[in-house]
Motif scaffolding. Structure first.
Motif, PDB file in Angstrom:
ATOM      1  N   MET A 110       0.820  -1.204   0.000  1.00 32.30           N
ATOM      2  CA  MET A 110       0.000   0.000   0.000  1.00 32.30           C
ATOM      3  C   MET A 110       0.853   1.252   0.000  1.00 32.30           C
ATOM      4  O   MET A 110       0.505   2.263  -0.642  1.00 32.30           O
ATOM      5  CB  MET A 110      -0.920  -0.005   1.236  1.00 32.30           C
ATOM      6  N   TYR A 111       1.970   1.218   0.681  1.00 34.38           N
ATOM      7  CA  TYR A 111       2.887   2.367   0.668  1.00 34.38           C
ATOM      8  C   TYR A 111       3.352   2.671  -0.747  1.00 34.38           C
ATOM      9  O   TYR A 111       3.394   3.838  -1.162  1.00 34.38           O
ATOM     10  CB  TYR A 111       4.088   2.082   1.569  1.00 34.38           C
ATOM     11  N   ARG A 112       3.695   1.640  -1.506  1.00 37.50           N
ATOM     12  CA  ARG A 112       4.177   1.857  -2.873  1.00 37.50           C
ATOM     13  C   ARG A 112       3.101   2.505  -3.741  1.00 37.50           C
ATOM     14  O   ARG A 112       3.378   3.400  -4.538  1.00 37.50           O
ATOM     15  CB  ARG A 112       4.610   0.521  -3.484  1.00 37.50           C
ATOM     16  N   ALA A 113       1.862   2.056  -3.580  1.00 32.85           N
ATOM     17  CA  ALA A 113       0.773   2.664  -4.350  1.00 32.85           C
ATOM     18  C   ALA A 113       0.527   4.108  -3.905  1.00 32.85           C
ATOM     19  O   ALA A 113       0.318   5.000  -4.731  1.00 32.85           O
ATOM     20  CB  ALA A 113      -0.501   1.834  -4.195  1.00 32.85           C
ATOM     21  N   ALA A 114       0.568   4.350  -2.596  1.00 33.39           N
ATOM     22  CA  ALA A 114       0.309   5.707  -2.082  1.00 33.39           C
ATOM     23  C   ALA A 114       1.393   6.680  -2.499  1.00 33.39           C
ATOM     24  O   ALA A 114       1.123   7.871  -2.718  1.00 33.39           O
ATOM     25  CB  ALA A 114       0.187   5.661  -0.560  1.00 33.39           C
ATOM     26  N   ARG A 115       2.620   6.199  -2.626  1.00 34.37           N
ATOM     27  CA  ARG A 115       3.730   7.101  -2.967  1.00 34.37           C
ATOM     28  C   ARG A 115       3.573   7.695  -4.367  1.00 34.37           C
ATOM     29  O   ARG A 115       4.136   8.756  -4.667  1.00 34.37           O
ATOM     30  CB  ARG A 115       5.066   6.342  -2.878  1.00 34.37           C
ATOM     31  N   LEU A 116       2.788   7.028  -5.217  1.00 34.59           N
ATOM     32  CA  LEU A 116       2.553   7.554  -6.563  1.00 34.59           C
ATOM     33  C   LEU A 116       1.571   8.714  -6.569  1.00 34.59           C
ATOM     34  O   LEU A 116       1.482   9.445  -7.560  1.00 34.59           O
ATOM     35  CB  LEU A 116       2.015   6.436  -7.473  1.00 34.59           C
ATOM     36  N   TRP A 117       0.833   8.885  -5.482  1.00 33.48           N
ATOM     37  CA  TRP A 117      -0.225   9.902  -5.455  1.00 33.48           C
ATOM     38  C   TRP A 117       0.018  10.972  -4.402  1.00 33.48           C
ATOM     39  O   TRP A 117      -0.264  12.151  -4.635  1.00 33.48           O
ATOM     40  CB  TRP A 117      -1.573   9.211  -5.204  1.00 33.48           C
ATOM     41  N   LEU A 118       0.525  10.577  -3.260  1.00 33.21           N
ATOM     42  CA  LEU A 118       0.698  11.524  -2.164  1.00 33.21           C
ATOM     43  C   LEU A 118       2.064  12.207  -2.257  1.00 33.21           C
ATOM     44  O   LEU A 118       3.066  11.548  -2.547  1.00 33.21           O
ATOM     45  CB  LEU A 118       0.568  10.799  -0.823  1.00 33.21           C
ATOM     46  N   PRO A 119       2.131  13.499  -1.997  1.00 35.21           N
ATOM     47  CA  PRO A 119       3.393  14.229  -2.179  1.00 35.21           C
ATOM     48  C   PRO A 119       4.423  13.990  -1.083  1.00 35.21           C
ATOM     49  O   PRO A 119       5.615  14.185  -1.317  1.00 35.21           O
ATOM     50  CB  PRO A 119       2.951  15.700  -2.213  1.00 35.21           C
ATOM     51  N   SER A 120       4.004  13.601   0.103  1.00 33.04           N
ATOM     52  CA  SER A 120       4.965  13.485   1.200  1.00 33.04           C
ATOM     53  C   SER A 120       5.197  12.027   1.580  1.00 33.04           C
ATOM     54  O   SER A 120       4.291  11.187   1.500  1.00 33.04           O
ATOM     55  CB  SER A 120       4.479  14.258   2.434  1.00 33.04           C
ATOM     56  N   GLN A 121       6.419  11.750   1.977  1.00 33.68           N
ATOM     57  CA  GLN A 121       6.786  10.407   2.429  1.00 33.68           C
ATOM     58  C   GLN A 121       6.021  10.041   3.685  1.00 33.68           C
ATOM     59  O   GLN A 121       5.581   8.897   3.854  1.00 33.68           O
ATOM     60  CB  GLN A 121       8.300  10.363   2.682  1.00 33.68           C
ATOM     61  N   THR A 122       5.833  11.001   4.575  1.00 33.64           N
ATOM     62  CA  THR A 122       5.111  10.747   5.830  1.00 33.64           C
ATOM     63  C   THR A 122       3.702  10.254   5.557  1.00 33.64           C
ATOM     64  O   THR A 122       3.234   9.287   6.169  1.00 33.64           O
ATOM     65  CB  THR A 122       5.068  12.029   6.676  1.00 33.64           C
ATOM     66  N   ALA A 123       3.029  10.910   4.607  1.00 30.33           N
ATOM     67  CA  ALA A 123       1.653  10.530   4.296  1.00 30.33           C
ATOM     68  C   ALA A 123       1.598   9.132   3.688  1.00 30.33           C
ATOM     69  O   ALA A 123       0.703   8.335   4.003  1.00 30.33           O
ATOM     70  CB  ALA A 123       1.036  11.548   3.350  1.00 30.33           C
TER      71      ALA A 123
END
Length: 626
Positions: free
Chosen positions: A144-157
C-alpha cells in the motif's frame, strides 16, 4: 588493497567519534535502502500488533477455535507434496477418500503453497501457515505504501497510508483466520500501483508486470483476484478511452498494452483457469446452493463505521461493544473510526482534485456493494424494493444483487469482503488527510496517529481472562502408529463429515479441527473433507458407499439406525451390516480416530470389524481387524 584498508580505518575513526560513516550515509540515501528499511519496519509493526499469533511459531500451535486453520495447513502440505511428485494439485484423493474431491474452487493458494514448499518441507506446513500469518500485515503495508507514494506528495503521508491499510483490524483479522484473504489483499494495492505506472509509461514491460500481478492474484485467492482486477480496470479505463493530448500515447499503443497484460495474466493463471473450467463443466456448485450466502453475507452498516473491537484491548470495552452488538458476519468488516474520519477529512481538503473525488466515489460504491442484497443495521435486515430469487429475499436496488447474477462473479459469495476494496480508497484519502496535517498541524497529526494505534491490529489476540483456544501442529503419541503404517489405508475421523464451505444437505458432522492437521503428519488419505466448493455429486458419491452412508445416519438419527442394522434375527439387517463391513474392507479403511462419539457409533464400528487399539491425546484409536 592499501587504499581499501585506509578507507576502512577512516570509517572506523568516524564511527568512534560519533559521526555517521560516509559509506553508511550513502547507502541510507539509496532508494533500495529506504524501501528495505520500510519493509522491515512494516513487518515488525505487523508482528507487534498480532503478537500472540507470532509466538505460535515457537509454540508449535495453531488457532483451534475453527476448522479453517486445519484446512489451510493441509493446503500447504498438499501443494508441497504435489511439487515433490510433479502431480496435479487441483484434485485429490487424500480427502473424502476414496472418492476424492476437486480443488479448483478451493482455497488452495497454489502460488503461496509453491513458494513456501522449501519451508514446508523443512519445518512443516503448520510453520508455513503461521509464518505467512505473521508477515502478511507487513507485506500488505508495504504494498500500500508503494501505491500511495505515486499519489501523495509526502513520504510521511505514504508511510501512514501503508500502516492504516495493512495494520487495519479488517486485514489483520484475515491474517489470523482467513490467510488466503490476507495474502490476496496484498494484490489490491499492487494492481493499483502497476496500473498507474502503465498509464504513465505505457509499454510491454509495464503491461507484462500488470499481467503477472493479476495472474498471481488468481493463483492466490480467487475473490481477491476479482477485486484486484476491478481496481486495475478502474484505474486504466479512463486512460484507455481518453484521447491523446499533446505527446500522449496513441490509442493502438494503449490497446496493445492492455492486450499484453490480459494475455500474460491468462497465461500465468492458466492452470487455475483450466481446472476451474473443468470443474464447472463436470460438477459445479449450483447457484441455488449459494443463495443463503447471497442473503446473509452482507456487511452490517453499523459495524462498518463502528469503533474496532481492538480498542477493548486498551480497556475501552464500551466502545468495542458497539461493534459486537451489531451481530456477527462471515468476515471482519470495520473501517474504524480514526481511518473513517481521516478519510473524510482528506476528501474535504482535496475536494478540488478530480482523483480525490473519484476515490471517494469508489469508497462509497464499494461500501454499498458490501452491504449485500439488503441493508443490515444492528440485528435487522431491510430489503427495499425486494423480490424473491432462488428462494431468498433480495433488493433490486442493491448492486450486489446484480453482481452475483454475472456468471463469472456468481461464486463471489461473501459480499462483506468487498469492504477490502473500499479500504483502498479510504486509506488513500486518509493519507491525504495526514499529508495536510503534516504541513499545517503537526501536533494534531501526532494525536491522530496515536489514536490510530488503538484500532490497529487483530482482535484474534485474546484479550479476556481465558487464554485463546489452540491446537498442536503435531500429536506424535496419537499419530505415531498411523504414520508408521505405510499401507496408505484410509483414516476415518469421528465425528465424520464431508463438508463444503457452501453448506450441502446431509454433509455430515463438523469434525475436529485437528483431523486435517494430523493428516499432514501421517500422510494417509482421510475420509473427512472440508472443501470451499464441494459439488453435490461428490457428496452423493460418498453416500453410495454403504459404510459411510450408515455412519452418517448413525450420527444424524441414531435411533432409526438401530432399526435398520441391529434388529435381532433380522436377515435384512444382517445383509445391510455385512454390506457395510465389506465396503469398509474394499475401501481399505484401516484406522478410525474417535475424537468423540455416541454408543451407537461405537456399536457400529465394532460391528463392522473395528477393534480398539490404543488411546492418546484424548482420542481413542480403532483398527480394522485383519
Amino acid at each position: 588493497m592499501t587504499t581499501g584498508n585506509v578507507a576502512l580505518g577512516h570509517d572506523e575513526d568516524l564511527a568512534v567519534k560519533g559521526r555517521p560513516s560516509p559509506t553508511l550515509a550513502r547507502f541510507a540515501r539509496r532508494p533500495v535502502a529506504v524501501h528495505l528499511a520500510l519493509l522491515i519496519g512494516y513487518l515488525a509493526a505487523g508482528i507487534a500488533v498480532t503478537w500472540t499469533r507470532a509466538i505460535y511459531l515457537t509454540q508449535h500451535v495453531l488457532p483451534g477455535d475453527a476448522r479453517d486453520p486445519g484446512l489451510f495447513v493441509w493446503d500447504f502440505w498438499w501443494m508441497a507434496r504435489c511439487v515433490e511428485h510433479l502431480s496435479d494439485p487441483f484434485s485429490t484423493s487424500y480427502l473424502a477418500a476414496p472418492v476424492g474431491a476437486p480443488l479448483a474452487y478451493h482455497t488452495l493458494m497454489p502460488l503461496p503453497g509453491v513458494l513456501m514448499t522449501p519451508v514446508t518441507l523443512l519445518y512443516g506446513p503448520g510453520f508455513s501457515y503461521n509464518l505467512l500469518s505473521a508477515i502478511a500485515p507487513g507485506l500488505t503495508c508495504y504494498a500500500m505504501y508503494r501505491a500511495a507514494r505515486l499519489w501523495l506528495p509526502s513520504q510521511t503521508a505514504a508511510i501512514a497510508t501503508g500502516a492504516l491499510f495493512g495494520l487495519s483490524t479488517m486485514l489483520t483479522w484475515n491474517a489470523w483466520y482467513e490467510i488466503q484473504g490476507a495474502l490476496g489483499a496484498i494484490f489490491l494495492p499492487l494492481a493499483l500501483e502497476v496500473a498507474v505506472r502503465l498509464r504513465r509509461r505505457p509499454g510491454w514491460w509495464q503491461a507484462t508486470i500488470l499481467g503477472l500481478v493479476l495472474g498471481a492474484a488468481l493463483l492466490t485467492d480467487q475473490e481477491s483476484a476479482i477485486l484486484a482486477g476491478f481496481l486495475a480496470g478502474l484505474a486504466i479505463l479512463p486512460w484507455l478511452v481518453s484521447r491523446p493530448a499533446g505527446g500522449g500515447p496513441r490509442a493502438w499503443v494503449k490497446l496493445r498494452s492492455v492486450a499484453i497484460a490480459a494475455v500474460v495474466s491468462l497465461v500465468v493463471a492458466s492452470p487455475q483457469l483450466i481446472a476451474m473450467t473443468q470443474q464447472t463443466a463436470d460438477a459445479a456448485v449450483p447457484q441455488g446452493a449459494l443463495a443463503a450466502d447471497y442473503q446473509n453475507s452482507g456487511a452490517n452498516l453499523q459495524q462498518i463505521f463502528a469503533p474496532s473491537p481492538r480498542v477493548g484491548f486498551f480497556g475501552l470495552k464500551i466502545l468495542a461493544d458497539d461493534y459486537r452488538h451489531a451481530g456477527n458476519s462471515l468476515t471482519f468488516t470495520a473501517y474504524g473510526v480514526v481511518l473513517t474520519l481521516l478519510a473524510l477529512f482528506g476528501l474535504a481538503v482535496w475536494w478540488r482534485r478530480r482523483n480525490a473525488r473519484l476515490l471517494g466515489l469508489l469508497w462509497l460504491g464499494a461500501t454499498i456493494t458490501a452491504l449485500g442484497s439488503g441493508i443490515v443495521i444492528g440485528a435487522h435486515r431491510y430489503v427495499p424494493l425486494g423480490e424473491s430469487w432462488h428462494g431468498i429475499h433480495v433488493s433490486v436496488i442493491m448492486p450486489y444483487t446484480w453482481m452475483v447474477r454475472v456468471p463469472f462473479l456468481s461464486s463471489f459469495r461473501e459480499a462483506n469482503r468487498i469492504t477490502e476494496l473500499g479500504l483502498v480508497p479510504a486509506a488513500l484519502l486518509a493519507g491525504a488527510g495526514v499529508n495536510w496535517l503534516r504541513y499545517h498541524a503537526k501536533p494534531a497529526l501526532v494525536v491522530v496517529l496515536a489514536l490510530a494505534v488503538l484500532e490497529a491490529g487483530s482482535v484474534g489476540a485474546n484479550t479476556g481472562p481465558t487464554p485463546p483456544v489452540t491446537m498442536p501442529t503435531a500429536m506424535p503419541a496419537l499419530d505415531g502408529p498411523i504414520a508408521a503404517d505405510h499401507s496408505r489405508s484410509i483414516v476415518l475421523d469421528i465425528p465424520f463429515g464431508v463438508r463444503s464451505a457452501v453448506p450441502l444437505p446431509d454433509e455430515g458432522a463438523g469434525f475436529n479441527p485437528e483431523a486435517e492437521v494430523q493428516a499432514t503428519a501421517d500422510g494417509h488419505p482421510r475420509a473427512i473433507a472440508y472443501i470451499s466448493r464441494l459439488p453435490e455429486s461428490e457428496e452423493a458419491a460418498i453416500r453410495r458407499h454403504p459404510f459411510y452412508a450408515y455412519l452418517l445416519d448413525a450420527q444424524q438419527t441414531p435411533a432409526s439406525l438401530y432399526g435398520e442394522l441391529f434388529t435381532p434375527h433380522n436377515s435384512q439387517d444382517s445383509a445391510r451390516l455385512n454390506a457395510a463391513r465389506l465396503d469398509a474392507r474394499r475401501m481399505d479403511v484401516g484406522w478410525a480416530i474417535v475424537w468423540s462419539s455416541t454408543p451407537v457409533i461405537l456399536h457400529y464400528l465394532m460391528s463392522t470389524g473395528f477393534r480398539f487399539d490404543y488411546r492418546a491425546d484424548g482420542a481413542a484409536v480403532y483398527r480394522l481387524a485383519r
